[in-house]
Motif scaffolding. Structure first.
Motif, mmCIF file in Angstrom:
data_model
loop_
_atom_site.group_PDB
_atom_site.id
_atom_site.type_symbol
_atom_site.label_atom_id
_atom_site.label_comp_id
_atom_site.label_asym_id
_atom_site.label_seq_id
_atom_site.Cartn_x
_atom_site.Cartn_y
_atom_site.Cartn_z
ATOM 1 N N UNK A 45 1.721 9.585 -2.440
ATOM 2 C CA UNK A 45 1.942 10.577 -1.393
ATOM 3 C C UNK A 45 2.592 9.995 -0.148
ATOM 4 N N UNK A 46 2.807 8.675 -0.126
ATOM 5 C CA UNK A 46 3.363 8.025 1.056
ATOM 6 C C UNK A 46 4.614 7.256 0.662
ATOM 7 N N UNK A 47 5.664 7.412 1.447
ATOM 8 C CA UNK A 47 6.907 6.704 1.150
ATOM 9 C C UNK A 47 7.655 6.424 2.440
ATOM 10 N N UNK A 48 8.349 5.300 2.465
ATOM 11 C CA UNK A 48 9.275 5.026 3.572
ATOM 12 C C UNK A 48 10.682 5.331 3.090
ATOM 13 N N UNK A 99 14.311 5.101 4.651
ATOM 14 C CA UNK A 99 15.118 4.621 5.781
ATOM 15 C C UNK A 99 14.247 4.448 7.028
ATOM 16 N N UNK A 100 14.469 5.265 8.061
ATOM 17 C CA UNK A 100 13.736 5.088 9.305
ATOM 18 C C UNK A 100 12.537 6.027 9.411
ATOM 19 N N UNK A 101 12.059 6.547 8.278
ATOM 20 C CA UNK A 101 10.944 7.488 8.308
ATOM 21 C C UNK A 101 9.815 7.056 7.380
ATOM 22 N N UNK A 102 8.583 7.355 7.799
ATOM 23 C CA UNK A 102 7.431 7.333 6.909
ATOM 24 C C UNK A 102 7.090 8.787 6.624
ATOM 25 N N UNK A 103 7.047 9.148 5.348
ATOM 26 C CA UNK A 103 6.819 10.533 4.935
ATOM 27 C C UNK A 103 5.519 10.594 4.141
ATOM 28 N N UNK A 107 2.741 21.150 4.934
ATOM 29 C CA UNK A 107 4.025 20.546 5.266
ATOM 30 C C UNK A 107 3.932 19.028 5.212
ATOM 31 N N UNK A 108 5.012 18.388 4.828
ATOM 32 C CA UNK A 108 5.063 16.930 4.823
ATOM 33 C C UNK A 108 4.996 16.406 6.251
ATOM 34 N N UNK A 109 4.157 15.412 6.474
ATOM 35 C CA UNK A 109 4.034 14.792 7.793
ATOM 36 C C UNK A 109 5.056 13.665 7.875
ATOM 37 N N UNK A 110 5.900 13.695 8.897
ATOM 38 C CA UNK A 110 7.002 12.741 9.015
ATOM 39 C C UNK A 110 6.900 11.978 10.336
ATOM 40 N N UNK A 157 0.826 -1.203 0.000
ATOM 41 C CA UNK A 157 0.000 0.000 0.000
ATOM 42 C C UNK A 157 0.859 1.251 0.000
ATOM 43 N N UNK A 158 1.998 1.207 0.667
ATOM 44 C CA UNK A 158 2.913 2.356 0.645
ATOM 45 C C UNK A 158 3.387 2.605 -0.769
#
Length: 218
Positions: A44-47, A49-53, A60-63, A38-39
């Motif tokens: 609009x959604x991406x992982x 490294x250690x973040x979901x953006x 603003x981008x939600x991190x 699903x990511x």
């Protein structure tokens, strides 16, 4: 010659597997994120490294940033997809003990804290959450009903019982909620706690009425 070709095939396979499991690879993301498909399909959604953006157009981008696992204050974020009825994204926070959820408005980027996954009313104007933890106490033992409007979310009703927990819940129309109750471990079982708790909206307020309902058996 056949042995040499077999060795070369084996070496190439090992190399491919090693490359596939480097940090940031799709395979590594799948191992970390149970919702990778699903990511990957949501632009609009991406992982990273250690973040979901989560990219919110015009905002603003939600991190969400992971911290090391295995420590008391460690937590890991898992993207759980889009809730179409709410036009929102859902992210689960896996804690050292327990879990929590974040609901992200796809238009404003507003982030709301939830105890559990939202259960949306048929008309999409409200949703409820039911979180059961009468034992360890790592998660809230609570049921809530939320109203959705242009300014965000409003908690219209909630209950945090001591003798029982909200095992599960469902909507019966748009103005009636049926909550299945499970006795807490510190209290004896009883027939009264095995009956569902019914909450009905009457004249703009939610009223508890525990008569005349059954909860479908699993």
């Amino acid at each position: 010659m056949a042995t040499r070709h077999s060795f070369l095939r084996w070496a190439l396979l090992c190399l491919a597997l090693a490359c596939a499991n480097t940090d940031g690879s799709e395979e590594n993301i799948q191992a970390v994120d149970t919702a990778t498909v699903r990511v990957a399909r949501d632009a609009n959604v991406a992982r990273v490294n250690d973040q979901i953006r989560i990219t919110i157009p015009g905002q603003d981008t939600v991190v969400f940033t992971d911290t090391p696992r295995g420590v008391e204050d460690g937590h890991h974020h898992v993207y759980r997809g889009v809730i179409k009825e709410l036009d929102a994204y859902l992210v689960e926070i896996q804690l050292f003990e327990g879990r929590a959820f974040r609901l992200i408005d796809a238009r404003s980027g507003l982030v709301s804290e939830l105890d559990e996954r939202p259960i949306v009313a048929p008309n999409g104007q409200r949703f409820l959450t039911a979180s059961w933890d009468t034992e360890a106490g790592y998660d809230p033992n609570r049921a809530r009903i939320y109203r959705i409007d242009a300014t965000g979310l409003t908690i219209e009703w909630e209950i945090s019982p001591e003798r029982w927990g909200p095992d599960s819940a469902r909507w019966d129309g748009n103005s009636r909620v049926i909550i299945r109750r499970a006795p807490g471990v510190a209290h004896p079982d009883s027939l009264s706690l095995r009956t569902p708790l019914i909450v009905t909206r009457v004249d703009g307020a939610w009223v508890v009425d525990s008569t005349g309902a059954t909860f479908p058996q699993e």
